[in-house]
Design a protein around this motif. Structure first.
Motif, PDB file in Angstrom:
ATOM      1  N   ARG A 126       0.822  -1.208   0.000  1.00 44.58           N
ATOM      2  CA  ARG A 126       0.000   0.000   0.000  1.00 44.58           C
ATOM      3  C   ARG A 126       0.861   1.265   0.000  1.00 44.58           C
ATOM      4  O   ARG A 126       0.570   2.220  -0.726  1.00 44.58           O
ATOM      5  N   ALA A 127       1.919   1.295   0.803  1.00 40.36           N
ATOM      6  CA  ALA A 127       2.742   2.498   0.897  1.00 40.36           C
ATOM      7  C   ALA A 127       3.376   2.834  -0.447  1.00 40.36           C
ATOM      8  O   ALA A 127       3.407   3.999  -0.857  1.00 40.36           O
ATOM      9  N   LYS A 128       3.882   1.831  -1.155  1.00 41.72           N
ATOM     10  CA  LYS A 128       4.492   2.070  -2.460  1.00 41.72           C
ATOM     11  C   LYS A 128       3.448   2.513  -3.476  1.00 41.72           C
ATOM     12  O   LYS A 128       3.714   3.375  -4.333  1.00 41.72           O
ATOM     13  N   ALA A 129       2.266   1.929  -3.403  1.00 39.09           N
ATOM     14  CA  ALA A 129       1.196   2.322  -4.323  1.00 39.09           C
ATOM     15  C   ALA A 129       0.792   3.768  -4.080  1.00 39.09           C
ATOM     16  O   ALA A 129       0.576   4.534  -5.025  1.00 39.09           O
TER      17      ALA A 129
ATOM     18  N   GLY B 103       0.844   9.515  -5.707  1.00 38.15           N
ATOM     19  CA  GLY B 103       1.264  10.893  -5.486  1.00 38.15           C
ATOM     20  C   GLY B 103       2.175  11.403  -6.585  1.00 38.15           C
ATOM     21  O   GLY B 103       2.049  12.546  -7.037  1.00 38.15           O
ATOM     22  N   SER B 104       3.103  10.541  -7.031  1.00 34.31           N
ATOM     23  CA  SER B 104       4.018  10.940  -8.093  1.00 34.31           C
ATOM     24  C   SER B 104       3.278  11.195  -9.398  1.00 34.31           C
ATOM     25  O   SER B 104       3.517  12.190 -10.089  1.00 34.31           O
ATOM     26  N   ILE B 105       2.354  10.302  -9.742  1.00 34.67           N
ATOM     27  CA  ILE B 105       1.574  10.484 -10.974  1.00 34.67           C
ATOM     28  C   ILE B 105       0.741  11.759 -10.884  1.00 34.67           C
ATOM     29  O   ILE B 105       0.658  12.544 -11.837  1.00 34.67           O
ATOM     30  N   GLY B 106       0.139  11.973  -9.727  1.00 35.02           N
ATOM     31  CA  GLY B 106      -0.674  13.169  -9.549  1.00 35.02           C
ATOM     32  C   GLY B 106       0.105  14.456  -9.689  1.00 35.02           C
ATOM     33  O   GLY B 106      -0.428  15.471 -10.151  1.00 35.02           O
TER      34      GLY B 106
ATOM     35  N   GLY C  73      -5.107  16.404 -12.514  1.00 33.25           N
ATOM     36  CA  GLY C  73      -6.415  15.760 -12.554  1.00 33.25           C
ATOM     37  C   GLY C  73      -6.378  14.266 -12.750  1.00 33.25           C
ATOM     38  O   GLY C  73      -7.404  13.661 -13.098  1.00 33.25           O
ATOM     39  N   ALA C  74      -5.220  13.642 -12.526  1.00 38.64           N
ATOM     40  CA  ALA C  74      -5.087  12.198 -12.734  1.00 38.64           C
ATOM     41  C   ALA C  74      -6.078  11.432 -11.863  1.00 38.64           C
ATOM     42  O   ALA C  74      -6.291  11.758 -10.691  1.00 38.64           O
TER      43      ALA C  74
ATOM     44  N   PRO D  46       8.988   9.944  -4.932  1.00 39.53           N
ATOM     45  CA  PRO D  46       9.963   9.055  -4.273  1.00 39.53           C
ATOM     46  C   PRO D  46      10.008   7.650  -4.875  1.00 39.53           C
ATOM     47  O   PRO D  46      10.664   6.768  -4.333  1.00 39.53           O
ATOM     48  N   VAL D  47       9.323   7.425  -5.996  1.00 39.41           N
ATOM     49  CA  VAL D  47       9.257   6.086  -6.590  1.00 39.41           C
ATOM     50  C   VAL D  47      10.614   5.660  -7.125  1.00 39.41           C
ATOM     51  O   VAL D  47      11.051   4.519  -6.939  1.00 39.41           O
ATOM     52  N   HIS D  48      11.301   6.565  -7.812  1.00 41.54           N
ATOM     53  CA  HIS D  48      12.596   6.251  -8.415  1.00 41.54           C
ATOM     54  C   HIS D  48      13.456   7.496  -8.426  1.00 41.54           C
ATOM     55  O   HIS D  48      13.009   8.572  -8.844  1.00 41.54           O
TER      56      HIS D  48
END
Length: 337
Positions: A54-57, A62-65, A70-71, A226-228
């Motif tokens: 869940r935390a990574k998702a 957040g990164s996509i947003g 409006g994602a 913070p994904v990559h």
């Protein structure tokens, strides 16, 4: 002279709008799956990330947003190594229809010892293949309810030189991690093509499309904190490799095209244009061993026995399809650029 209609060349930077559609991406919280989700979110569609963390998702959402105003991105718990998870995940979707699912999640182990799931399956085969096989079984009603829905299966270039051992699918004999990984991805690729044959035989309008990302390196992948995170040193040190392979953002493009391109047909395979390792996505000929229908059918039967699931599709009620079977698996047999 009458004009000849040609489908416009696919432009990875100008994707068609997909507002109102829903897409599920397994493993959409990291790696190639993250960039598949990010690019699909840019079309206006609702994108659901299937992830066991869940935390990574939430970090990925957040990164996509932050990059796609409006994602519409959501999360559903999904652990493909847990045989009870696919059914629960489909229930948690809360959808009545699904336009596409991208089977992307995967586990790659580099070193022994061999690891098993709690029900005794080798971990990579269970996660990469059996879990997705079960997931499609449970998603079948949602996909059937959506005329023209798509199942996009992510294979691997590593599978090109491998062959399945149908007598040792669990890799209990002579376990080698890299070989077990390649065989698990080959199983997924054979599954995608066998699924295409079964969908056509059933008269279903759902398409099964196969993709592979080519060669993808983290060091060539743009940062998405913070994904990559990619350092300047990493980027500069690996620049020469960019002539041969690519970042995971580019490696996501075959799957994105398979989801969105109206000219893509069931049973086709998409991969990077340059030697199958890098470049814009194109339809390419199937590798010879992928056309082995006998092995694919035996794998299906074994997967059914190991999971207790059997994905079954029918034509949507009241829907009359106009799409015939694909005329070929190479670029020359398709009407796209």
């Amino acid at each position: 002279m009458p004009s000849v209609h040609r489908t416009p060349r696919w432009d990875v930077h100008r994707l068609p709008r997909a507002r109102g559609k829903s897409f599920l991406v397994t493993g959409g919280n990291a790696g190639i799956g993250y960039f598949v989700a990010e690019q699909l979110a840019g079309t206006g569609a609702t994108v659901v990330l299937g992830s066991r963390d869940r935390a990574k998702a939430e970090a990925a959402i957040g990164s996509i947003g932050s990059r796609v105003p409006g994602a519409r991105v959501k999360y559903v718990p999904l652990d493909l190594a847990d045989p009870a998870s696919p059914a629960a995940s489909v229930d948690a979707l809360g959808l009545e229809r699904l336009d596409a699912v991208v089977l992307n999640a995967g586990v790659a182990l580099d070193h022994p010892p061999r690891r098993e799931t709690r029900d005794g399956h080798e971990l990579m085969f269970a996660t990469n293949h059996l879990g997705h096989f079960a997931l499609i079984h449970h998603l079948a009603p949602l996909l059937t309810a959506t005329p023209g829905s798509r199942i996009v299966t992510t294979g691997s270039f590593a599978a090109k030189s491998e062959r399945l051992d149908l007598d040792d699918l669990r890799s209990t004999q002579d376990y080698r991690p890299k070989r077990a990984y390649a065989r698990s991805k080959l199983a997924q690729m054979l599954f995608a093509l066998e699924l295409d044959r079964r969908l056509r035989a059933a008269g279903s309008t759902t398409l099964s499309v196969l993709v592979h990302p080519g060669g993808a390196l983290d060091s060539l992948t743009p940062s998405r904190p913070p994904v990559h995170l990619r350092t300047t040193g990493e980027r500069l040190s690996r620049l020469p490799l960019g002539l041969v392979v690519q970042g995971k953002d580019a490696a996501a493009r075959p799957a994105v095209r398979a989801v969105l391109d109206p000219s893509v047909r069931g049973g086709q395979m998409l991969g990077p244009r340059a030697f199958g390792l890098r470049g814009t996505p194109r339809i390419e000929p199937l590798w010879t061993h992928l056309t082995d229908t006998t092995t694919a059918a035996r794998l299906w039967a074994a997967s059914r026995d190991l999971t207790g699931n059997d994905p079954t599709f029918t034509a949507p009620a009241g829907f009359v399809g106009t799409e015939g079977p694909a005329t070929g698996h190479g670029e020359a047999g398709a009407s796209i650029g």
